[in-house]
Design an enzyme around this catalytic site. Structure first.
Site, PDB file in Angstrom:
ATOM      1  N   LYS A  23       1.176  -1.075   0.328  1.00  0.00           N
ATOM      2  CA  LYS A  23      -0.061   0.086  -0.013  1.00  0.00           C
ATOM      3  C   LYS A  23       0.525   1.305   0.403  1.00  0.00           C
ATOM      4  CE  LYS A  23      -4.008  -0.789   2.374  1.00  0.00           C
ATOM      5  NZ  LYS A  23      -4.084  -0.720   3.955  1.00  0.00           N
ATOM      6  N   GLU A  81      -2.282 -12.477  -4.668  1.00  0.00           N
ATOM      7  CA  GLU A  81      -2.367 -11.407  -4.828  1.00  0.00           C
ATOM      8  C   GLU A  81      -3.396 -10.250  -5.546  1.00  0.00           C
ATOM      9  OE1 GLU A  81       0.923  -9.848  -2.260  1.00  0.00           O
ATOM     10  OE2 GLU A  81       1.769 -10.744  -2.001  1.00  0.00           O
ATOM     11  N   ILE A  84      -6.509  -4.229  -7.875  1.00  0.00           N
ATOM     12  CA  ILE A  84      -7.361  -4.494  -8.307  1.00  0.00           C
ATOM     13  C   ILE A  84      -7.568  -2.551  -8.731  1.00  0.00           C
ATOM     14  CG2 ILE A  84     -10.106  -3.905  -8.219  1.00  0.00           C
ATOM     15  CD1 ILE A  84     -10.199  -5.687  -5.954  1.00  0.00           C
ATOM     16  N   HIS A  86      -8.886   0.081  -9.478  1.00  0.00           N
ATOM     17  CA  HIS A  86      -9.936   1.297  -9.039  1.00  0.00           C
ATOM     18  C   HIS A  86      -9.481   1.725  -8.097  1.00  0.00           C
ATOM     19  CE1 HIS A  86     -13.852   2.858  -8.183  1.00  0.00           C
ATOM     20  NE2 HIS A  86     -13.756   1.693  -7.201  1.00  0.00           N
ATOM     21  N   TYR A  93     -10.183  -5.598   3.989  1.00  0.00           N
ATOM     22  CA  TYR A  93     -10.459  -7.113   4.484  1.00  0.00           C
ATOM     23  C   TYR A  93     -11.521  -7.971   5.285  1.00  0.00           C
ATOM     24  CZ  TYR A  93      -5.415  -5.389   5.216  1.00  0.00           C
ATOM     25  OH  TYR A  93      -4.482  -4.998   4.203  1.00  0.00           O
ATOM     26  N   ARG A 106       3.879 -12.399 -17.156  1.00  0.00           N
ATOM     27  CA  ARG A 106       5.419 -12.723 -17.243  1.00  0.00           C
ATOM     28  C   ARG A 106       5.521 -13.412 -16.324  1.00  0.00           C
ATOM     29  NH1 ARG A 106       7.254  -9.275 -12.893  1.00  0.00           N
ATOM     30  NH2 ARG A 106       6.441  -7.633 -12.593  1.00  0.00           N
ATOM     31  N   LYS A 109       9.848 -12.022 -11.354  1.00  0.00           N
ATOM     32  CA  LYS A 109      11.504 -11.191 -11.721  1.00  0.00           C
ATOM     33  C   LYS A 109      11.675 -11.066 -10.344  1.00  0.00           C
ATOM     34  CE  LYS A 109      10.401  -9.212 -15.454  1.00  0.00           C
ATOM     35  NZ  LYS A 109      11.132  -8.247 -16.254  1.00  0.00           N
TER      36      LYS A 109
END
Ligand code: ADP
Ligand code: MG
Length: 156
Positions: A23, A81, A84, A86, A93, A106, A109
């Site tokens: 976050k 995970e 979104i 938006h 939660y 992909r 990495k």
């Protein structure tokens, strides 16, 4: 590879992650529980995917998703995970997240710097947005999977 598992539909509760600070990077990721992750095909490749996501009975939004190794379990278990695409007013939660994974971008990495990581994720998001506008991906936005029966409580 990844394609033969797609589209992949999944629904489960959003749980606390392991505080990697997603976050803080501006890219929060809603984590599924270990139980939901265990229900994924064991041979689905780790990496970055895209698709559609919906929280509770909310709107369906574009998303990017990472299937990776879970550091909390010494990288022997996977984590799933969803970011979104938006802006939400509040955290969610404990709510039920429904997703359909429609495409693969992909593999996982390692990055030399935080800036390089953030840049790669921003490119993943742009790629996801473009791909999801194509008819074969767009059609899944309207899938019945996202229309939960009204007034019913969904467990798992
Ligand atoms: P954690 O380590 O607990 O997963 P994050 O920093 O990854 O913490 O933040 C994830 C949480 O942020 C989600 O569980 C959700 O409640 C909230 N959130 C807010 N906006 C979004 C978004 N656009 N995509 C995903 N999660 C979001
Ligand atoms: Mg997270």
């Amino acid at each position: 590879g990844a394609m033969r598992h797609l589209p992949y539909f999944c629904r489960g509760e959003v749980v606390k992650g392991f505080g990697r600070g997603s976050k803080e990077l501006g890219i929060p990721t809603a984590n599924f529980s270990e139980q939901v992750v265990e229900s994924f095909p064991s041979d689905i490749p780790t990496g970055i995917y895209y698709g559609w996501a919906c929280v509770g009975n909310g709107d369906v939004h574009k998303m990017v998703l990472s299937i990776g190794w879970n550091p909390f379990y010494k990288n022997i278990k996977k984590s799933v995970e969803t970011h979104i695409i938006h802006t939400f007013k509040e955290d969610f939660y404990g709510e039920i997240l429904s997703i359909v994974i429609t495409g693969y971008i992909r593999p996982e990495k390692n990055f030399d710097s935080l800036d390089a990581l953030i840049l790669a994720i921003q490119e993943d998001i742009e790629e996801a947005k473009r791909q999801l506008d194509l008819p074969e991906h767009l059609k899944l936005k309207e899938d019945n999977f996202f229309h939960l029966p009204e007034g019913k409580i969904v467990n798992n």
